[in-house]
Design a protein around this motif. Sequence first.
Motif, mmCIF file in Angstrom:
data_model
loop_
_atom_site.group_PDB
_atom_site.id
_atom_site.type_symbol
_atom_site.label_atom_id
_atom_site.label_comp_id
_atom_site.label_asym_id
_atom_site.label_seq_id
_atom_site.Cartn_x
_atom_site.Cartn_y
_atom_site.Cartn_z
ATOM 1 N N HIS A 288 0.820 -1.219 0.000
ATOM 2 C CA HIS A 288 0.000 0.000 0.000
ATOM 3 C C HIS A 288 0.849 1.262 0.000
ATOM 4 O O HIS A 288 0.622 2.167 -0.817
ATOM 5 C CB HIS A 288 -0.925 -0.018 1.225
ATOM 6 C CG HIS A 288 -1.893 1.119 1.255
ATOM 7 N ND1 HIS A 288 -2.643 1.488 0.157
ATOM 8 C CD2 HIS A 288 -2.233 1.984 2.243
ATOM 9 C CE1 HIS A 288 -3.406 2.518 0.479
ATOM 10 N NE2 HIS A 288 -3.166 2.839 1.722
ATOM 11 N N GLY A 427 -0.881 4.869 8.259
ATOM 12 C CA GLY A 427 -1.833 3.795 8.517
ATOM 13 C C GLY A 427 -3.277 4.250 8.505
ATOM 14 O O GLY A 427 -4.171 3.511 8.933
ATOM 15 N N ARG A 430 -5.969 1.967 3.973
ATOM 16 C CA ARG A 430 -5.598 0.566 3.878
ATOM 17 C C ARG A 430 -5.555 0.123 2.417
ATOM 18 O O ARG A 430 -6.249 0.664 1.558
ATOM 19 C CB ARG A 430 -6.610 -0.314 4.634
ATOM 20 C CG ARG A 430 -6.552 -0.128 6.153
ATOM 21 C CD ARG A 430 -5.324 -0.791 6.737
ATOM 22 N NE ARG A 430 -5.285 -0.678 8.192
ATOM 23 C CZ ARG A 430 -4.694 0.290 8.863
ATOM 24 N NH1 ARG A 430 -4.087 1.260 8.192
ATOM 25 N NH2 ARG A 430 -4.693 0.329 10.179
ATOM 26 N N SER A 431 -4.755 -0.899 2.161
ATOM 27 C CA SER A 431 -4.627 -1.433 0.811
ATOM 28 C C SER A 431 -5.876 -2.209 0.418
ATOM 29 O O SER A 431 -6.555 -2.805 1.254
ATOM 30 C CB SER A 431 -3.405 -2.354 0.744
ATOM 31 O OG SER A 431 -3.401 -3.064 -0.466
#
Length: 502
Positions: A288, A427, A430-431
Amino acid sequence: MLLSQTIEHSSNVKNTYMKPRIVAFIPAHNEEKSIRDCLAGIGDQKLPEGVELDVFVIADNCSDNTAEKALDAGAEFNLNLYVLKTKNNKQRKVGALNHAWKNIYGDHLDIYFEDLTPYQKIYKQSIKAILGMDADSRLAPKALMYMWEGLMSARNIGGVMAKYTMRMPKKKSTLSKDDVHYEEKLASGEYGGFLARWWTHQQKQDMASWLLDLQYNGGSTYVLGGQATLFRPEALQNIVDENKLDGPWQDESDVEDMLLTWQLQKSNWKTLISPKARCFVDSMRSYHTFRQQRNKWQSGTVGLLTSKDIGVKTKHLGKIWRSQLKSMMNLLIRVLFLLLLVVSIATDQFQWSWIWLTPIVVASILNTILAIKTPMNRPIDVLLAALLISPEIYLWVNLVTFVHVWLDRFSATKKDGWANQYKAEAGITRSKIVHLLLILTIITMSVVFLCIYYQDFLTSSTMQMATQPYLIMGWTVLTYITVFATLQMVYQIWTLRANYSA
């Protein structure tokens, strides 16, 4: 100005002698964990004889202890260090760098602008080079000296960049879970699992390939990377004056370092890489974060290539367009091959030819050489490169980015590449790789099911006669494209025989 507050004025300025100096600009947004290591690398540097070094850390919109950590490290490593602070800086890295520039050279946008004092003028004249660095980078010993030697080798050299090598994270498995500092060490970013280390090597190999190609073609670069580049102040001032800017760096592009490099080249300044100076930089350690960084880089590059508003081009324009066309060719080869393969097998017309092993063997040789030439490679990296497992996965990720960026280019909505990268690294986002793999799995299974279910119809003579002309045409086109791509790889292998290091 802060400079006038931090440096003592002389009463007899005309008779004041000031040694020539290098000043370092280090923009740092919430970099309390990495700033000490960055400054430790600067403390390791050997300076040219008679030259002094001043370090300016720009604590940019920080909500942590970056400023305090920088001051502590400056004292620890005996650096002439000053901390500048920005508030409500909306231009991020560009704004932070220009803030440091204005601190020395003045801010013409300030409605209370005053001419520099005599002392400040002498200080400005004493600056012979400006080092631009990221706060999460670290110079190898003697790197600054090597860049200085390159910059001072000719007056028309505007900037010299160090060679970048991604830092390999330590094995997470070496950490004992009984260690009371386990969580702290894990959060430090110094450790990573197999995938983090694998991603790091792919980026190292990609960077090594780029650096080797630049050196083979004379050492001129179309981007002086912001991680560690030594600039000639005269060249930067030239950009400011010619373009009527308030600072050398601009936020018109997501790749501000590339835009600056192109402007330098337009003004007939040479932009080079140092054959010896090395800088260690952090890698993107997940799919990501890597994708968001590459989206920003690729989007910025495409923006510079296609924008009519910026009005600046590089002498490397042909090389960059060839790189874009190479990505398009790699995508076309793979998509066309998969499509022809599926149709050929489904209609029972597939015929294997050993000649197709040629591009595979050539690609294996090329990637093996690149893996070996990549600094601090591991045996597993060389093996995976030879088997084409790592290169193919890495290439597909970059091809997804390539398609994404070019589709976005025709979109009416402009995306903020910096913001997306920050969110990924923090963070916050998200991927979607799991969703993508799930969709691809469902599509693959559906195609296989349909081929089996309608096997009699698909293998009938009617269907074979209907598809055969298209298959012949498709395989012929694919053959020509593949031959061209193979010749390109052979040429790259030929260039790698040169005695250059990445």
